[in-house]
Design a protein around this motif. Sequence first.
Motif, PDB file in Angstrom:
ATOM      1  N   PRO A  29       0.835  -1.205   0.000  1.00  0.00           N
ATOM      2  CA  PRO A  29       0.000   0.000   0.000  1.00  0.00           C
ATOM      3  C   PRO A  29       0.871   1.257   0.000  1.00  0.00           C
ATOM      4  CG  PRO A  29      -0.774  -1.568   1.644  1.00  0.00           C
ATOM      5  CD  PRO A  29       0.541  -2.088   1.145  1.00  0.00           C
ATOM      6  N   LEU A  30       0.432   2.264  -0.716  1.00  0.00           N
ATOM      7  CA  LEU A  30       1.221   3.481  -0.865  1.00  0.00           C
ATOM      8  C   LEU A  30       1.623   4.076   0.477  1.00  0.00           C
ATOM      9  CD1 LEU A  30       2.283   5.460  -3.051  1.00  0.00           C
ATOM     10  CD2 LEU A  30       0.187   6.789  -2.705  1.00  0.00           C
ATOM     11  N   GLU A  31       0.688   4.065   1.442  1.00  0.00           N
ATOM     12  CA  GLU A  31       0.952   4.714   2.731  1.00  0.00           C
ATOM     13  C   GLU A  31       2.057   4.016   3.523  1.00  0.00           C
ATOM     14  OE1 GLU A  31      -2.818   2.163   3.141  1.00  0.00           O
ATOM     15  OE2 GLU A  31      -1.952   3.608   1.713  1.00  0.00           O
ATOM     16  N   THR A  32       2.410   2.787   3.147  1.00  0.00           N
ATOM     17  CA  THR A  32       3.470   2.080   3.876  1.00  0.00           C
ATOM     18  C   THR A  32       4.864   2.399   3.356  1.00  0.00           C
ATOM     19  OG1 THR A  32       3.435   0.107   2.456  1.00  0.00           O
ATOM     20  CG2 THR A  32       1.870   0.170   4.322  1.00  0.00           C
ATOM     21  N   VAL A  33       4.944   3.074   2.233  1.00  0.00           N
ATOM     22  CA  VAL A  33       6.267   3.334   1.662  1.00  0.00           C
ATOM     23  C   VAL A  33       6.510   4.811   1.343  1.00  0.00           C
ATOM     24  CG1 VAL A  33       6.487   1.012   0.704  1.00  0.00           C
ATOM     25  CG2 VAL A  33       5.409   2.795  -0.679  1.00  0.00           C
TER      26      VAL A  33
END
Length: 212
Positions: A202-206
């Motif tokens: 998921p985008l928010e994890t990276v």
Amino acid sequence: MDLTADELLSTTRSVRRRLDLERPVEPEVIDECLRIALQAPTGSNAQNWHWVVITDQGLRTAIAEYYRTSFTAYITTSRRAIATITDPDRQASQLRVASSAQYLADNLHRVPVFVLGCLEGDPQGYPAWQLPAYWGSLLPAAWSFMLAARARGLGTSLTTVHLRYAAEVGELLGIPANVSQGVLIPVAYTVGTDFKPAPRPPLETVVHRDRW
């Protein structure tokens, strides 16, 4: 193929098992892809890349032997690392990648075209902080080549495994001493063209905004 820019960017995969090893690739198609690759940016606009297109069967077989020797050591270490992964889904995914990579190593000599991307200069003479700029003058062009190939129904895979034997391959191909090899791209038409986006975190994890 009629792909939007977003589709092209999100479905250009590392193709190994689905390379058509029997169908020849027309030289003019490779040249079209390389002309597009030459539009990629280079550090200081040096345009200091070189491309070796390898179709001779004897040369491909010799390079594939060096590749396989290097790959054997690489995959042994890789499989040990995969065995330590605790997430079963992630482990299964990495095992599939390893199996696919093994297939390419076993069949590399059968791939009809190799494109070897090189750069003038020797990265060993650069300080660490300049290395991203050095290789950054080749990798965007290599990716552009792969995208152009995908748009024409070709499959590619960006590999570096043979570089353990870069000196031997360089001598085999007559590459000058002041030119460094960077990426070896096997190229073939694909069996089917229905490639899809791959699973990603998921985008928010990276993504980190302003600070980590």
